[in-house]
Design a protein around this motif. Structure first.
Motif, PDB file in Angstrom:
ATOM      1  N   ILE A   1      35.983  22.292 -19.249  1.00  0.00           N
ATOM      2  CA  ILE A   1      35.024  22.900 -18.311  1.00  0.00           C
ATOM      3  C   ILE A   1      34.697  24.318 -18.755  1.00  0.00           C
ATOM      4  O   ILE A   1      33.528  24.716 -18.817  1.00  0.00           O
ATOM      5  N   PHE A   2      35.736  25.084 -19.083  1.00  0.00           N
ATOM      6  CA  PHE A   2      35.546  26.480 -19.495  1.00  0.00           C
ATOM      7  C   PHE A   2      34.710  26.559 -20.771  1.00  0.00           C
ATOM      8  O   PHE A   2      33.779  27.364 -20.876  1.00  0.00           O
ATOM      9  N   LEU A   3      35.029  25.704 -21.737  1.00  0.00           N
ATOM     10  CA  LEU A   3      34.277  25.686 -23.001  1.00  0.00           C
ATOM     11  C   LEU A   3      32.811  25.365 -22.758  1.00  0.00           C
ATOM     12  O   LEU A   3      31.917  26.076 -23.236  1.00  0.00           O
ATOM     13  N   LEU A   4      32.531  24.310 -22.003  1.00  0.00           N
ATOM     14  CA  LEU A   4      31.145  23.907 -21.756  1.00  0.00           C
ATOM     15  C   LEU A   4      30.391  24.955 -20.946  1.00  0.00           C
ATOM     16  O   LEU A   4      29.223  25.232 -21.212  1.00  0.00           O
ATOM     17  N   PHE A   5      31.070  25.561 -19.977  1.00  0.00           N
ATOM     18  CA  PHE A   5      30.448  26.615 -19.175  1.00  0.00           C
ATOM     19  C   PHE A   5      30.063  27.799 -20.065  1.00  0.00           C
ATOM     20  O   PHE A   5      28.946  28.326 -19.966  1.00  0.00           O
ATOM     21  N   LEU A   6      30.971  28.210 -20.938  1.00  0.00           N
ATOM     22  CA  LEU A   6      30.668  29.328 -21.848  1.00  0.00           C
ATOM     23  C   LEU A   6      29.515  28.999 -22.778  1.00  0.00           C
ATOM     24  O   LEU A   6      28.640  29.834 -23.021  1.00  0.00           O
ATOM     25  N   ILE A   7      29.511  27.795 -23.306  1.00  0.00           N
ATOM     26  CA  ILE A   7      28.463  27.410 -24.253  1.00  0.00           C
ATOM     27  C   ILE A   7      27.097  27.344 -23.562  1.00  0.00           C
ATOM     28  O   ILE A   7      26.089  27.774 -24.121  1.00  0.00           O
ATOM     29  N   MET A   8      27.065  26.835 -22.325  1.00  0.00           N
ATOM     30  CA  MET A   8      25.789  26.765 -21.598  1.00  0.00           C
ATOM     31  C   MET A   8      25.338  28.146 -21.123  1.00  0.00           C
ATOM     32  O   MET A   8      24.168  28.336 -20.816  1.00  0.00           O
ATOM     33  N   ASP A   9      26.247  29.087 -21.046  1.00  0.00           N
ATOM     34  CA  ASP A   9      25.990  30.515 -20.853  1.00  0.00           C
ATOM     35  C   ASP A   9      24.948  30.847 -19.778  1.00  0.00           C
ATOM     36  O   ASP A   9      23.878  31.381 -20.078  1.00  0.00           O
ATOM     37  N   PRO A  10      25.241  30.568 -18.514  1.00  0.00           N
ATOM     38  CA  PRO A  10      24.243  30.790 -17.459  1.00  0.00           C
ATOM     39  C   PRO A  10      23.866  32.246 -17.244  1.00  0.00           C
ATOM     40  O   PRO A  10      22.718  32.553 -16.933  1.00  0.00           O
ATOM     41  N   PHE A  11      24.811  33.170 -17.425  1.00  0.00           N
ATOM     42  CA  PHE A  11      24.512  34.581 -17.169  1.00  0.00           C
ATOM     43  C   PHE A  11      23.492  35.134 -18.167  1.00  0.00           C
ATOM     44  O   PHE A  11      22.635  35.932 -17.810  1.00  0.00           O
ATOM     45  N   ALA A  12      23.583  34.686 -19.401  1.00  0.00           N
ATOM     46  CA  ALA A  12      22.589  35.107 -20.389  1.00  0.00           C
ATOM     47  C   ALA A  12      21.247  34.448 -20.121  1.00  0.00           C
ATOM     48  O   ALA A  12      20.196  35.007 -20.440  1.00  0.00           O
TER      49      ALA A  12
ATOM     50  N   ILE B   1      16.256  35.142 -18.832  1.00  0.00           N
ATOM     51  CA  ILE B   1      15.268  34.340 -19.560  1.00  0.00           C
ATOM     52  C   ILE B   1      14.542  33.409 -18.590  1.00  0.00           C
ATOM     53  O   ILE B   1      13.315  33.312 -18.600  1.00  0.00           O
ATOM     54  N   PHE B   2      15.309  32.722 -17.726  1.00  0.00           N
ATOM     55  CA  PHE B   2      14.703  31.835 -16.723  1.00  0.00           C
ATOM     56  C   PHE B   2      13.760  32.629 -15.830  1.00  0.00           C
ATOM     57  O   PHE B   2      12.633  32.194 -15.573  1.00  0.00           O
ATOM     58  N   LEU B   3      14.222  33.794 -15.347  1.00  0.00           N
ATOM     59  CA  LEU B   3      13.382  34.611 -14.464  1.00  0.00           C
ATOM     60  C   LEU B   3      12.112  35.065 -15.180  1.00  0.00           C
ATOM     61  O   LEU B   3      11.031  35.059 -14.602  1.00  0.00           O
ATOM     62  N   GLY B   4      12.244  35.447 -16.440  1.00  0.00           N
ATOM     63  CA  GLY B   4      11.086  35.899 -17.205  1.00  0.00           C
ATOM     64  C   GLY B   4      10.071  34.801 -17.450  1.00  0.00           C
ATOM     65  O   GLY B   4       8.863  34.999 -17.319  1.00  0.00           O
ATOM     66  N   LEU B   5      10.567  33.597 -17.794  1.00  0.00           N
ATOM     67  CA  LEU B   5       9.672  32.482 -18.091  1.00  0.00           C
ATOM     68  C   LEU B   5       9.000  31.912 -16.835  1.00  0.00           C
ATOM     69  O   LEU B   5       7.919  31.336 -16.921  1.00  0.00           O
TER      70      LEU B   5
ATOM     71  N   ILE C   1      22.844  42.164  -8.904  1.00  0.00           N
ATOM     72  CA  ILE C   1      23.496  42.544 -10.161  1.00  0.00           C
ATOM     73  C   ILE C   1      22.444  43.205 -11.045  1.00  0.00           C
ATOM     74  O   ILE C   1      21.374  42.643 -11.281  1.00  0.00           O
ATOM     75  N   SER C   2      22.765  44.365 -11.546  1.00  0.00           N
ATOM     76  CA  SER C   2      21.796  45.106 -12.368  1.00  0.00           C
ATOM     77  C   SER C   2      21.614  44.431 -13.724  1.00  0.00           C
ATOM     78  O   SER C   2      22.438  43.623 -14.164  1.00  0.00           O
ATOM     79  N   HIS C   3      20.529  44.804 -14.394  1.00  0.00           N
ATOM     80  CA  HIS C   3      20.245  44.280 -15.735  1.00  0.00           C
ATOM     81  C   HIS C   3      21.363  44.660 -16.701  1.00  0.00           C
ATOM     82  O   HIS C   3      21.743  43.876 -17.574  1.00  0.00           O
TER      83      HIS C   3
END
Length: 195
Positions: free
Chosen positions: A7-18, A22-26, A161-163
């Motif tokens: 779970i931890f590995l997949l969560f890190l790889i999918m990297d939601p915080f990064a 990008i989602f907000l910008g697009l 949360i700030s940029h």
């Protein structure tokens, strides 16, 4: 590998915080209700893609005559490059030239959520112990759900949360991903030479 570490590995790889900026910008030019619907749709597409590769990846590799060691090294290299980008300049620039309008599959579902490293990870996790397919399915579902919660509520997170905080979290996750990437590369090399 335990379910928790998967779970931890997949969560890190999918990297939601990064992915939040990008989602907000697009999606910034779309109505709020439409944005949420698109995020949910893209999450479901990404989950389906990862699930397909988890269960059919081994056969795809056999068909293409690609060894698990090659996949491990290739996935590690891609993950390493992504992690370096996260650490030193952020991942927003990667998708700066994306066309305007409503995105479908690319770049939100693939490669932001179900990218090459996530696909390689689910294939390797399943290939290492196929008898635990239920455990790996649960691990993928939990990691995907956590990523989904963060992305669905990304606007609320961005208000609190700030940029700079997002950038700091992204760099920290990049450092952790670098370690995982090096480990994937070393595991692939060990398998290739039978060590």
């Amino acid at each position: 590998m335990t379910i928790a570490s998967a779970i931890f590995l997949l969560f890190l790889i999918m990297d939601p915080f990064a992915n939040v900026p990008i989602f907000l910008g697009l999606l910034k030019n779309l109505p709020a209700t439409r944005r949420r619907a698109i995020i949910i749709r893209e999450l479901l597409i990404a989950f389906l893609i990862l699930l397909i590769f988890m269960f059919s990846g081994k056969y795809i590799l056999q068909l293409l005559q690609i060894s698990e060691s090659s996949l491990g090294v290739a996935g590690g290299v891609v993950l390493f490059l992504i992690s370096l980008k996260m650490i030193f300049s952020g991942s927003e620039d990667i998708f700066a030239n994306t066309p305007e309008g409503e995105p479908l599959v690319v770049p939100l579902a693939v490669p932001l959520i179900a990218g090459p490293s996530a696909i390689a990870a689910v294939i390797l996790i399943m290939a290492n112990d196929p008898s635990r397919w239920m455990d790996w399915s649960v691990a993928l579902l939990v990691a995907w759900s956590l990523v989904g919660i963060i992305l669905i509520f990304s606007e609320k997170f961005s208000q609190h949360i700030s940029h700079k905080a997002f950038a700091a979290i992204e760099r920290l996750m990049g450092i952790l991903l670098t370690i995982i990437a090096v480990d994937m590369i070393l595991d692939g090399i060990k398998k290739a030479f039978g060590l």
